[in-house]
Design a protein around this motif. Sequence first.
Motif, PDB file in Angstrom:
ATOM      1  N   PHE A  88       0.856  -1.013  -0.260  1.00 49.14           N
ATOM      2  CA  PHE A  88       0.304   0.321   0.126  1.00 49.14           C
ATOM      3  C   PHE A  88       0.784   1.088  -0.215  1.00 49.14           C
ATOM      4  N   ALA A  89       2.183   1.326   0.377  1.00 43.64           N
ATOM      5  CA  ALA A  89       3.402   2.629   1.030  1.00 43.64           C
ATOM      6  C   ALA A  89       4.538   2.088  -0.324  1.00 43.64           C
ATOM      7  N   GLY A  90       4.417   1.467  -1.243  1.00 45.04           N
ATOM      8  CA  GLY A  90       5.401   1.008  -1.752  1.00 45.04           C
ATOM      9  C   GLY A  90       5.537   1.749  -3.330  1.00 45.04           C
ATOM     10  N   ARG A  91       6.105   1.473  -4.101  1.00 46.60           N
ATOM     11  CA  ARG A  91       6.325   1.874  -5.611  1.00 46.60           C
ATOM     12  C   ARG A  91       6.907   0.434  -6.635  1.00 46.60           C
ATOM     13  N   ILE A  92       6.133   0.326  -7.350  1.00 47.87           N
ATOM     14  CA  ILE A  92       6.571  -1.412  -8.031  1.00 47.87           C
ATOM     15  C   ILE A  92       8.365  -1.004  -8.313  1.00 47.87           C
ATOM     16  N   VAL A  93       8.916  -2.535  -7.649  1.00 48.76           N
ATOM     17  CA  VAL A  93       9.874  -2.352  -8.554  1.00 48.76           C
ATOM     18  C   VAL A  93      10.241  -3.010  -9.190  1.00 48.76           C
ATOM     19  N   HIS A  94      10.556  -2.442 -10.544  1.00 53.35           N
ATOM     20  CA  HIS A  94      10.430  -3.218 -11.383  1.00 53.35           C
ATOM     21  C   HIS A  94      10.165  -2.750 -12.652  1.00 53.35           C
ATOM     22  N   PHE A  95      10.980  -2.444 -13.638  1.00 53.82           N
ATOM     23  CA  PHE A  95      10.599  -2.088 -15.031  1.00 53.82           C
ATOM     24  C   PHE A  95       9.252  -1.774 -15.467  1.00 53.82           C
ATOM     25  N   PHE A  96       8.670  -2.147 -15.391  1.00 50.08           N
ATOM     26  CA  PHE A  96       7.120  -2.290 -16.539  1.00 50.08           C
ATOM     27  C   PHE A  96       6.157  -2.087 -14.897  1.00 50.08           C
ATOM     28  N   SER A  97       4.911  -1.598 -15.768  1.00 58.44           N
ATOM     29  CA  SER A  97       4.113  -1.483 -14.655  1.00 58.44           C
ATOM     30  C   SER A  97       2.868  -2.255 -13.915  1.00 58.44           C
ATOM     31  N   SER A  98       2.428  -2.628 -13.384  1.00 62.31           N
ATOM     32  CA  SER A  98       1.577  -3.457 -12.389  1.00 62.31           C
ATOM     33  C   SER A  98       0.505  -4.075 -13.554  1.00 62.31           C
ATOM     34  N   THR A  99       0.000  -2.754 -14.604  1.00 61.97           N
ATOM     35  CA  THR A  99      -0.944  -3.791 -15.540  1.00 61.97           C
ATOM     36  C   THR A  99       0.046  -4.871 -16.145  1.00 61.97           C
ATOM     37  N   SER A 100       0.734  -4.481 -16.342  1.00 62.53           N
ATOM     38  CA  SER A 100       1.689  -6.048 -17.342  1.00 62.53           C
ATOM     39  C   SER A 100       1.478  -7.201 -16.321  1.00 62.53           C
ATOM     40  N   THR A 101       1.026  -8.522 -17.577  1.00 59.89           N
ATOM     41  CA  THR A 101       1.516  -9.696 -16.856  1.00 59.89           C
ATOM     42  C   THR A 101       2.043 -11.022 -17.879  1.00 59.89           C
ATOM     43  N   SER A 102       3.098 -11.644 -17.157  1.00 57.30           N
ATOM     44  CA  SER A 102       3.571 -12.649 -17.469  1.00 57.30           C
ATOM     45  C   SER A 102       2.737 -13.834 -17.494  1.00 57.30           C
ATOM     46  N   THR A 103       2.141 -14.861 -18.240  1.00 52.38           N
ATOM     47  CA  THR A 103       1.154 -16.144 -17.898  1.00 52.38           C
ATOM     48  C   THR A 103       2.538 -17.160 -18.762  1.00 52.38           C
ATOM     49  N   PHE A 104       2.785 -18.308 -17.447  1.00 50.75           N
ATOM     50  CA  PHE A 104       3.565 -19.328 -17.940  1.00 50.75           C
ATOM     51  C   PHE A 104       2.663 -20.211 -18.016  1.00 50.75           C
ATOM     52  N   ILE A 105       2.484 -21.198 -19.104  1.00 42.87           N
ATOM     53  CA  ILE A 105       1.315 -22.177 -19.734  1.00 42.87           C
ATOM     54  C   ILE A 105       2.629 -23.610 -19.647  1.00 42.87           C
ATOM     55  N   LEU A 106       2.601 -24.461 -19.398  1.00 41.08           N
ATOM     56  CA  LEU A 106       2.862 -25.795 -19.488  1.00 41.08           C
ATOM     57  C   LEU A 106       2.104 -26.594 -19.406  1.00 41.08           C
ATOM     58  N   SER A 107       2.284 -27.505 -20.670  1.00 38.45           N
ATOM     59  CA  SER A 107       1.061 -27.901 -21.442  1.00 38.45           C
ATOM     60  C   SER A 107       1.628 -29.702 -22.309  1.00 38.45           C
ATOM     61  N   LYS A 108       0.979 -30.720 -22.484  1.00 38.10           N
ATOM     62  CA  LYS A 108       0.702 -31.947 -23.136  1.00 38.10           C
ATOM     63  C   LYS A 108      -0.485 -31.835 -24.233  1.00 38.10           C
ATOM     64  N   GLY A 109       0.132 -32.303 -25.258  1.00 32.76           N
ATOM     65  CA  GLY A 109      -0.762 -32.720 -26.002  1.00 32.76           C
ATOM     66  C   GLY A 109      -0.864 -33.955 -26.515  1.00 32.76           C
ATOM     67  N   LYS A 110      -1.701 -34.542 -27.572  1.00 32.54           N
ATOM     68  CA  LYS A 110      -1.716 -35.746 -28.300  1.00 32.54           C
ATOM     69  C   LYS A 110       0.044 -36.175 -28.409  1.00 32.54           C
ATOM     70  N   ASP A 111       0.953 -36.105 -28.959  1.00 27.76           N
ATOM     71  CA  ASP A 111       1.890 -36.392 -28.765  1.00 27.76           C
ATOM     72  C   ASP A 111       3.345 -35.263 -29.030  1.00 27.76           C
ATOM     73  N   TYR A 112       3.040 -34.073 -28.164  1.00 28.64           N
ATOM     74  CA  TYR A 112       4.042 -33.238 -27.441  1.00 28.64           C
ATOM     75  C   TYR A 112       3.789 -32.649 -26.124  1.00 28.64           C
ATOM     76  N   ILE A 113       5.360 -32.080 -25.893  1.00 30.94           N
ATOM     77  CA  ILE A 113       5.288 -30.893 -24.338  1.00 30.94           C
ATOM     78  C   ILE A 113       4.678 -29.641 -24.877  1.00 30.94           C
ATOM     79  N   LYS A 114       3.943 -28.797 -23.946  1.00 28.49           N
ATOM     80  CA  LYS A 114       4.163 -26.989 -24.698  1.00 28.49           C
ATOM     81  C   LYS A 114       4.992 -26.448 -23.406  1.00 28.49           C
ATOM     82  N   ALA A 115       6.383 -25.422 -23.187  1.00 28.23           N
ATOM     83  CA  ALA A 115       6.298 -24.531 -22.719  1.00 28.23           C
ATOM     84  C   ALA A 115       6.356 -23.751 -23.585  1.00 28.23           C
ATOM     85  N   ALA A 116       5.313 -22.184 -22.819  1.00 33.95           N
ATOM     86  CA  ALA A 116       5.286 -21.269 -23.324  1.00 33.95           C
ATOM     87  C   ALA A 116       4.523 -19.665 -22.615  1.00 33.95           C
ATOM     88  N   VAL A 117       5.363 -18.448 -22.454  1.00 33.33           N
ATOM     89  CA  VAL A 117       5.140 -17.046 -22.233  1.00 33.33           C
ATOM     90  C   VAL A 117       4.862 -17.193 -22.423  1.00 33.33           C
TER      91      VAL A 117
END
Length: 195
Positions: A122-151
Amino acid sequence: MKPKKVPGVPSQLKGSSHDTETKKFLDNSELLNSEFQRIQKKFLDINSWSEYFEKGLPKFELHNSDGTPVQRSPQIGDYMKILLNTHSPKNYIWVRIDMIDYTNPDSLMIQIRPSTVPGQQFAGRIVHFFSSTSTSTFILSKGKDYIKAAVYVRNETANSNANFINSIKNIFISLSSKLGSSKINWKNFTDGILK
């Protein structure tokens, strides 16, 4: 290139975005399942994520909601302290884990966003070069014949909630990210975690 629409990933509204994906193909279903379990363990060991980048940087530390370093799988409300440069221990950023989805047996999802230092929400500043509206979503998934890592990165805008010098620095980092430097780093990660 238009960002993909991926369930659980925020819509792109402003700033920059990118999609980074790596697939590992396996035609044996037994091997596919055992390999997916092995990679899931790596994916949930955030303290070891630096091993999947070419130069071992950035370094990731998982912290609980109080800011104490922890050695366990991540939980919603945890933080990641990310050290960008080992020559300057003050050169780090903080992100908060806002979402984790374990509900699909063929997929794992972790979503983070830039944050303040734990305990200073509540009192601090964001300690990052991007704003708090930015997101990174990491997904690890499995398909019929593959594994996928994604950001999937969405809504990257420069953090102006900083002192003057850092605000200027954040604008330059944001511009370099638009030119693809961030995508290259995450490609190292998605490639590395599937090895």
